[in-house]
Design a protein around this motif. Sequence first.
Motif, mmCIF file in Angstrom:
data_model
loop_
_atom_site.group_PDB
_atom_site.id
_atom_site.type_symbol
_atom_site.label_atom_id
_atom_site.label_comp_id
_atom_site.label_asym_id
_atom_site.label_seq_id
_atom_site.Cartn_x
_atom_site.Cartn_y
_atom_site.Cartn_z
ATOM 1 N N GLU A 106 48.151 -2.936 26.666
ATOM 2 C CA GLU A 106 47.831 -2.317 25.390
ATOM 3 C C GLU A 106 48.707 -2.967 24.342
ATOM 4 N N ARG A 107 48.136 -3.249 23.182
ATOM 5 C CA ARG A 107 48.986 -3.791 22.131
ATOM 6 C C ARG A 107 49.558 -2.633 21.337
ATOM 7 N N VAL A 108 50.839 -2.418 21.504
ATOM 8 C CA VAL A 108 51.476 -1.364 20.712
ATOM 9 C C VAL A 108 52.330 -2.014 19.648
ATOM 10 N N ARG A 109 52.236 -1.498 18.462
ATOM 11 C CA ARG A 109 53.106 -2.024 17.410
ATOM 12 C C ARG A 109 54.223 -1.009 17.210
ATOM 13 N N LEU A 110 55.421 -1.402 17.543
ATOM 14 C CA LEU A 110 56.552 -0.495 17.400
ATOM 15 C C LEU A 110 57.494 -1.022 16.339
ATOM 16 N N VAL B 176 57.722 -2.105 11.938
ATOM 17 C CA VAL B 176 57.103 -1.993 10.619
ATOM 18 C C VAL B 176 57.044 -3.398 10.034
ATOM 19 N N ARG B 177 55.964 -3.683 9.345
ATOM 20 C CA ARG B 177 55.850 -5.025 8.782
ATOM 21 C C ARG B 177 56.700 -5.105 7.526
ATOM 22 N N GLY C 32 55.432 0.186 2.739
ATOM 23 C CA GLY C 32 55.405 1.646 2.693
ATOM 24 C C GLY C 32 56.681 2.275 2.206
ATOM 25 N N TYR D 69 66.445 5.675 6.184
ATOM 26 C CA TYR D 69 65.998 5.645 7.579
ATOM 27 C C TYR D 69 66.140 4.257 8.173
ATOM 28 N N TYR D 70 65.904 3.227 7.362
ATOM 29 C CA TYR D 70 65.845 1.871 7.906
ATOM 30 C C TYR D 70 67.196 1.169 7.977
ATOM 31 N N MET E 115 62.260 -0.107 15.180
ATOM 32 C CA MET E 115 62.701 1.274 14.987
ATOM 33 C C MET E 115 63.986 1.562 15.746
ATOM 34 N N TYR E 116 64.625 0.522 16.279
ATOM 35 C CA TYR E 116 65.885 0.760 16.965
ATOM 36 C C TYR E 116 66.982 -0.004 16.255
ATOM 37 N N PRO E 117 68.262 0.348 16.372
ATOM 38 C CA PRO E 117 68.869 1.478 17.066
ATOM 39 C C PRO E 117 68.440 2.800 16.427
ATOM 40 N N SER E 118 67.891 3.660 17.260
ATOM 41 C CA SER E 118 67.271 4.850 16.720
ATOM 42 C C SER E 118 68.269 5.989 16.631
ATOM 43 N N ILE F 209 66.912 9.267 15.922
ATOM 44 C CA ILE F 209 66.119 10.497 15.818
ATOM 45 C C ILE F 209 66.217 11.238 17.136
#
Lengths: 232, 112
Positions: free
Chosen positions: B8-12, B14-15, B39, B48-49, B107-110, B112
């Motif tokens: 499965e192609r998962v996008r984890l 953000v562009r 965004g 967050y980023y 999205m890492y180091p996360s 949340i």
Amino acid sequence: MAPKSVRKVSRNPELIRGIGKYSRSQMYHKRGIWAIKAKNGGVLPRHDPIPKPEAPALKPPKFYPADDVKKPLVNKHKPKPTKLRASITPGTVLILLVGRFKGKRVVFLKQLPSGLLLVTGPFKINGVPLRRVNQSYVIATSTKVDISAVNVDIFDDKYFTKEAQKKKKKGEGEFFEGEKEEKSVLPQQKKDDQKTVDSALIKAIESVPDLKAYIGSRFSLKDGVKPHELVF
Amino acid sequence: MVKGRQGERVRLYVRGSILGYKRSKSNQYPNTSLIQIEGVNSKEEVAYYCGKRMAYIYKAKVKKNGSHYRCIWGKVTRPHGNTGVVRAKFKSNLPPRSMGARVRVFMYPSNI
């Protein structure tokens, strides 16, 4: 003699750093030295030193360094496992962000002494076996699974270490034979451990509607979805 | 990137797009790049980023480590201005030809 325990708090409260409330003579009375002396006939009791075990005879060293050698300071610090985020409790569904299973939703079992998180698919549902993962590479969701029926005491970091590779000596004959097929097969014990952990978990998961499909599916960002606005 | 198996192609990630280097009117400082994350439109959203790792992925003719794709890793350091642009530092400075190119913000180091 009754066993002596070291008193944690001083009997002499501090007024300011370095200045206690009570004087020397008042402290003498508070500590009860007068009572100890009275028990022992007017003098402080004296105990013979405990005989020290025989130290092995040291040979005089062969080499004396010309200048003084500095010894490093002693460090008795023992590392603690990383602090677990408040959102991660046993039974939480986590989303893996890296690795072979990225995007998979997975159930958190416990934190191992090294700080890594012990996690399982369960294997039957999404193909993730019992695995260790680092806290920073995981997003915790608010979904929780009831994990009270699962026994995770047997798992620790030693369970997951790789087998030490035996050194292969390359002889002429072996070179021409080609590399031996060394396929590491997962020991049956590990497969059984996986089954026992998963059977209890799967029952808990199936009792909640749609949870099995949720855990079986993968997380992915879609167009227009912004992670900083998502509530997990 | 295809991993040699049908998955499965998962996008984890953000562009993001690389805007250029940190700069003043006539001087630029290539050790820090400016990135526009999709965004993200305000300084508050950048929080967050901050600290998240990012990768600039590019292709080359010569195969290295069995792949034509190469990568420069970096991380988001701080917001830049008021409208969601972000400063980033990479392991080695981004090449000038990367301006306008894609960057993946993971999205890492996360936390949340």
